[in-house]
Design a protein around this motif. Structure first.
Motif, mmCIF file in Angstrom:
data_model
loop_
_atom_site.group_PDB
_atom_site.id
_atom_site.type_symbol
_atom_site.label_atom_id
_atom_site.label_comp_id
_atom_site.label_asym_id
_atom_site.label_seq_id
_atom_site.Cartn_x
_atom_site.Cartn_y
_atom_site.Cartn_z
ATOM 1 N N ARG A 85 0.798 -1.309 0.035
ATOM 2 C CA ARG A 85 -0.048 -0.003 -0.130
ATOM 3 C C ARG A 85 0.834 1.280 -0.033
ATOM 4 O O ARG A 85 0.426 2.159 0.562
ATOM 5 C CB ARG A 85 -1.053 0.106 1.270
ATOM 6 N N LEU A 86 1.761 1.087 -0.916
ATOM 7 C CA LEU A 86 2.648 2.371 -1.175
ATOM 8 C C LEU A 86 1.981 3.451 -1.945
ATOM 9 O O LEU A 86 2.229 3.349 -3.010
ATOM 10 C CB LEU A 86 4.135 1.914 -1.597
ATOM 11 N N GLU A 87 1.618 4.410 -0.998
ATOM 12 C CA GLU A 87 0.900 5.586 -2.082
ATOM 13 C C GLU A 87 1.718 6.773 -2.232
ATOM 14 O O GLU A 87 1.525 7.254 -3.198
ATOM 15 C CB GLU A 87 -0.490 5.931 -1.343
ATOM 16 N N ASP A 88 2.752 6.937 -1.499
ATOM 17 C CA ASP A 88 3.381 8.195 -1.495
ATOM 18 C C ASP A 88 4.812 7.725 -2.237
ATOM 19 O O ASP A 88 5.607 7.202 -1.561
ATOM 20 C CB ASP A 88 3.631 8.692 0.107
ATOM 21 N N TRP A 89 5.164 8.529 -3.267
ATOM 22 C CA TRP A 89 6.170 8.299 -4.040
ATOM 23 C C TRP A 89 7.623 8.896 -3.252
ATOM 24 O O TRP A 89 8.604 8.158 -3.323
ATOM 25 C CB TRP A 89 6.339 9.427 -5.213
ATOM 26 N N HIS A 90 7.386 9.798 -2.292
ATOM 27 C CA HIS A 90 8.639 10.262 -1.415
ATOM 28 C C HIS A 90 8.767 9.132 -0.432
ATOM 29 O O HIS A 90 9.980 8.918 -0.154
ATOM 30 C CB HIS A 90 8.039 11.508 -0.864
ATOM 31 N N GLU A 91 7.635 8.483 0.032
ATOM 32 C CA GLU A 91 7.873 7.419 1.062
ATOM 33 C C GLU A 91 8.847 6.192 0.353
ATOM 34 O O GLU A 91 9.583 5.636 0.810
ATOM 35 C CB GLU A 91 6.685 6.949 1.511
ATOM 36 N N LEU A 137 5.193 11.721 -8.919
ATOM 37 C CA LEU A 137 6.471 11.479 -8.714
ATOM 38 C C LEU A 137 7.422 12.557 -9.399
ATOM 39 O O LEU A 137 7.534 12.872 -10.501
ATOM 40 C CB LEU A 137 6.898 10.251 -9.501
ATOM 41 N N GLU A 138 8.210 13.029 -8.267
ATOM 42 C CA GLU A 138 8.951 14.448 -8.780
ATOM 43 C C GLU A 138 10.423 13.654 -9.127
ATOM 44 O O GLU A 138 10.654 12.456 -8.797
ATOM 45 C CB GLU A 138 9.406 15.090 -7.189
ATOM 46 N N ARG A 139 11.154 14.397 -10.116
ATOM 47 C CA ARG A 139 12.158 13.848 -10.950
ATOM 48 C C ARG A 139 13.301 13.589 -9.826
ATOM 49 O O ARG A 139 14.026 12.828 -9.907
ATOM 50 C CB ARG A 139 12.659 15.071 -12.111
ATOM 51 N N THR A 140 13.228 14.454 -8.646
ATOM 52 C CA THR A 140 14.394 14.115 -7.533
ATOM 53 C C THR A 140 14.062 12.956 -6.978
ATOM 54 O O THR A 140 15.270 11.999 -6.621
ATOM 55 C CB THR A 140 14.447 15.367 -6.426
ATOM 56 N N CYS A 141 12.919 12.403 -6.877
ATOM 57 C CA CYS A 141 12.715 10.825 -6.172
ATOM 58 C C CYS A 141 12.949 9.865 -7.214
ATOM 59 O O CYS A 141 13.298 8.902 -6.921
ATOM 60 C CB CYS A 141 11.121 10.971 -5.708
ATOM 61 N N TRP A 160 1.394 8.018 -17.695
ATOM 62 C CA TRP A 160 2.621 8.044 -18.640
ATOM 63 C C TRP A 160 3.375 9.132 -18.046
ATOM 64 O O TRP A 160 4.773 9.182 -18.307
ATOM 65 C CB TRP A 160 1.926 8.531 -20.026
ATOM 66 N N GLU A 161 3.113 10.194 -17.391
ATOM 67 C CA GLU A 161 3.964 11.319 -16.834
ATOM 68 C C GLU A 161 4.826 10.751 -16.025
ATOM 69 O O GLU A 161 6.082 11.052 -15.853
ATOM 70 C CB GLU A 161 3.074 12.485 -16.196
ATOM 71 N N THR A 162 4.227 9.629 -15.058
ATOM 72 C CA THR A 162 4.949 9.056 -14.060
ATOM 73 C C THR A 162 6.038 8.265 -14.741
ATOM 74 O O THR A 162 7.199 8.167 -14.409
ATOM 75 C CB THR A 162 4.297 8.025 -13.131
ATOM 76 N N VAL A 163 5.666 7.510 -15.814
ATOM 77 C CA VAL A 163 6.552 6.571 -16.433
ATOM 78 C C VAL A 163 7.631 7.447 -17.303
ATOM 79 O O VAL A 163 9.094 6.911 -17.194
ATOM 80 C CB VAL A 163 5.900 5.787 -17.539
ATOM 81 N N HIS A 164 7.521 8.709 -17.889
ATOM 82 C CA HIS A 164 8.683 9.270 -18.439
ATOM 83 C C HIS A 164 9.447 9.955 -17.423
ATOM 84 O O HIS A 164 10.731 9.841 -17.911
ATOM 85 C CB HIS A 164 7.868 10.657 -19.212
ATOM 86 N N THR A 165 8.932 10.363 -16.182
ATOM 87 C CA THR A 165 9.897 10.857 -15.359
ATOM 88 C C THR A 165 10.860 9.683 -14.823
ATOM 89 O O THR A 165 12.099 9.938 -14.632
ATOM 90 C CB THR A 165 8.991 11.082 -13.963
ATOM 91 N N VAL A 186 -0.776 6.117 -25.647
ATOM 92 C CA VAL A 186 0.582 6.357 -25.598
ATOM 93 C C VAL A 186 1.073 7.641 -25.737
ATOM 94 O O VAL A 186 0.904 8.319 -26.705
ATOM 95 C CB VAL A 186 1.314 5.305 -26.412
ATOM 96 N N SER A 187 1.722 8.102 -24.556
ATOM 97 C CA SER A 187 2.280 9.395 -24.433
ATOM 98 C C SER A 187 3.712 9.653 -24.825
ATOM 99 O O SER A 187 4.382 8.872 -23.991
ATOM 100 C CB SER A 187 1.759 10.267 -23.435
ATOM 101 N N CYS A 188 3.973 10.280 -25.781
ATOM 102 C CA CYS A 188 5.705 10.093 -26.005
ATOM 103 C C CYS A 188 6.512 11.242 -25.360
ATOM 104 O O CYS A 188 5.820 12.315 -25.093
ATOM 105 C CB CYS A 188 5.849 10.344 -27.592
ATOM 106 N N PRO A 189 7.524 10.982 -24.532
ATOM 107 C CA PRO A 189 8.341 12.041 -23.895
ATOM 108 C C PRO A 189 9.192 12.677 -24.985
ATOM 109 O O PRO A 189 9.163 12.260 -26.134
ATOM 110 C CB PRO A 189 9.270 11.010 -22.935
#
Length: 444
Positions: A85-91, A137-141, A160-165, A186-189
């Motif tokens: 149940r990992l919902e927080d990308w920072h965690e 999802l932040e790029r730093t994470c 797709w934004e998360t996948v691109h990051t 499908v979204s292209c980066p």
């Protein structure tokens, strides 16, 4: 069984890999690591940690004590955190930073000063069935995943934004799993991912080829593309464009795609390195027999060496190509595919094979001789001698217990053969039309 609630990564790790639950094992591939216990650790002696950690379906919601993760997991190369149940990308990122980075200071978390001092080793990461769509999802994470080569995000609903990051921060990613994520497009980066070799994107809702072609733009080095259960309705792309989009594609799975035209199958020849194809369950092939499906597809794809998981041998290819010629030999010229003419050039124009019925004969017309009488009758060959006697009982007016039967093959040089075993099947005698059955009474 309900998952436990509110458990940390470190709590689960301590429980599962404690000496009581995960005793030390010897042998190649065990990868057991016994680190020194950090000062103040709740663990009494040690954890027997392998390099592959499987912590799926454990109700994990947070990272836990960072110092203990850093001490105990520095050697980990594979990590399965699916169905938690990992919902927080920072965690989540905290977990992976601890596993991957040599050092990190975070103003937001002053208790963490120095985390890991060794070289990153995590190569496989499974985050399937975690609700990754509930946070950004932040790029730093995302940078914390930098050493991962195989990433599984099945049923995570990752955007797709998360996948691109993630892709921007994984320079060595080779395998990516994006199944069951409800993608319709499908979204292209802005930049491609040249390292990726294998993409599993099955069980989504990708139907239009204009979306599939974007995968070639995103992943120019793609070797294996698994598109099963996406109902792709057609391969609408010029041949030269397919070669440019997927120059390295060696294997493609279109299992249960929506393909309805042989032209779509012919398009597969445009992939310059294609060797393996899966095409089970497509509407185009439903009207054909199992033999026709395989042979017609093999004949149309001269470069494919494996079809639906089975190797295409040289002998099978020749049989399939000859079958293909015969299949179209009586079809009007305007309807004959181009491949037919290529194969006629190779083998010549072949005549249809003679049809031979190899099924066993089910009945025979025989002569039944009794005293001076002769009767012609048809007998079933799947019955036994005892059943034949019952059939003859009325004709010869003898009880079955007082009946002797002899079989005479009119083409054999031998004399009559007594049919002495009541349970023997008639077909085992080789009875044919024109043969004779002689009936005698035991008490003459």
């Amino acid at each position: 069984m309900d998952q436990p609630s509110g458990r940390s990564f470190m709590q689960v790790l301590c429980e599962k890999y404690s000496p009581e639950n995960f005793p030390y094992r010897r042998g190649p591939g065990m990868g057991v690591h016994v680190p020194a216990t950090p000062q103040g650790s709740p663990m009494k002696d040690r954890l027997n940690l392998p390099s592959v950690l499987v912590l799926n379906s454990c109700g994990i919601t947070c990272a836990g004590d960072e110092k203990e993760i850093a001490a105990f997991c520095a050697h980990v190369s594979e990590l399965d955190l699916s169905d938690n149940r990992l919902e927080d990308w920072h965690e989540r990122a905290t977990l992976f930073i601890l596993l991957l980075y040599s050092s990190l200071r975070s103003p937001a978390e002053p208790l963490v000063s120095k985390i890991v001092s060794n070289v990153p080793q995590l190569e496989f990461l499974n985050l399937s069935s975690n609700p990754l769509n509930l946070s950004v999802l932040e790029r730093t994470c995302a940078g914390s995943f930098s050493g991962v080569r195989k990433l599984v995000l099945n049923n995570s609903k990752a955007s797709w934004e998360t996948v691109h990051t993630i892709l921007q921060e994984l320079p060595d990613l080779e395998e990516l799993f994006l199944c069951l994520n409800d993608y319709e497009t499908v979204s292209c980066p802005s930049i491609c991912c040249p390292s990726l070799k294998l993409l599993h994107i099955t069980d989504n809702n990708l139907q239009d080829w204009t979306e599939i072609r974007k995968l070639g733009v995103m992943f120019p080095s793609l070797d294996t593309l698994v598109l099963a259960n996406n109902h792709v309705n057609a391969i609408e792309e010029p041949d030269d464009s397919l070669a440019r989009l997927f120059p390295n594609l060696r294997s493609i799975s279109l299992h249960k795609a929506g393909l309805r035209s042989w032209e779509d199958i012919d398009k597969l020849n445009s992939f310059p390195k294609l060797e393996e194809v899966r095409l089970l369950g497509i509407p185009l092939l439903q009207p054909y027999t199992t033999e026709e499906r395989r042979k017609l597809v093999i004949a149309r794809l001269p470069s494919v060496s494996k079809l639906n998981g089975s190797v295409v041998t040289d002998g099978e290819r020749e049989d399939s190509e000859r079958f293909f010629i015969r299949y179209f030999v009586d079809v009007p010229q305007e309807e004959v595919p181009f491949r037919y003419h290529e194969l006629v050039t190779k083998y010549g124009k072949l005549e249809p094979l003679a049809e031979v019925d190899l099924r066993p004969q089910s009945s025979a017309k025989v002569e039944v001789h009794f005293n001076d009488q002769v009767e012609e009758m048809t007998i079933r060959l799947d019955q036994t001698v005892a059943e034949l006697k019952k059939q003859l009982k009325t004709l010869v007016q003898l009880p079955t217990s007082n009946m002797l039967l002899y079989y005479f093959d009119h083409e054999a040089p031998f004399g009559p053969e007594e049919m002495k075993y009541s349970s023997r099947a008639l077909h085992s005698f080789g009875i044919r039309d024109g043969d004779k059955i002689f009936v005698e009474s035991k008490t003459k």
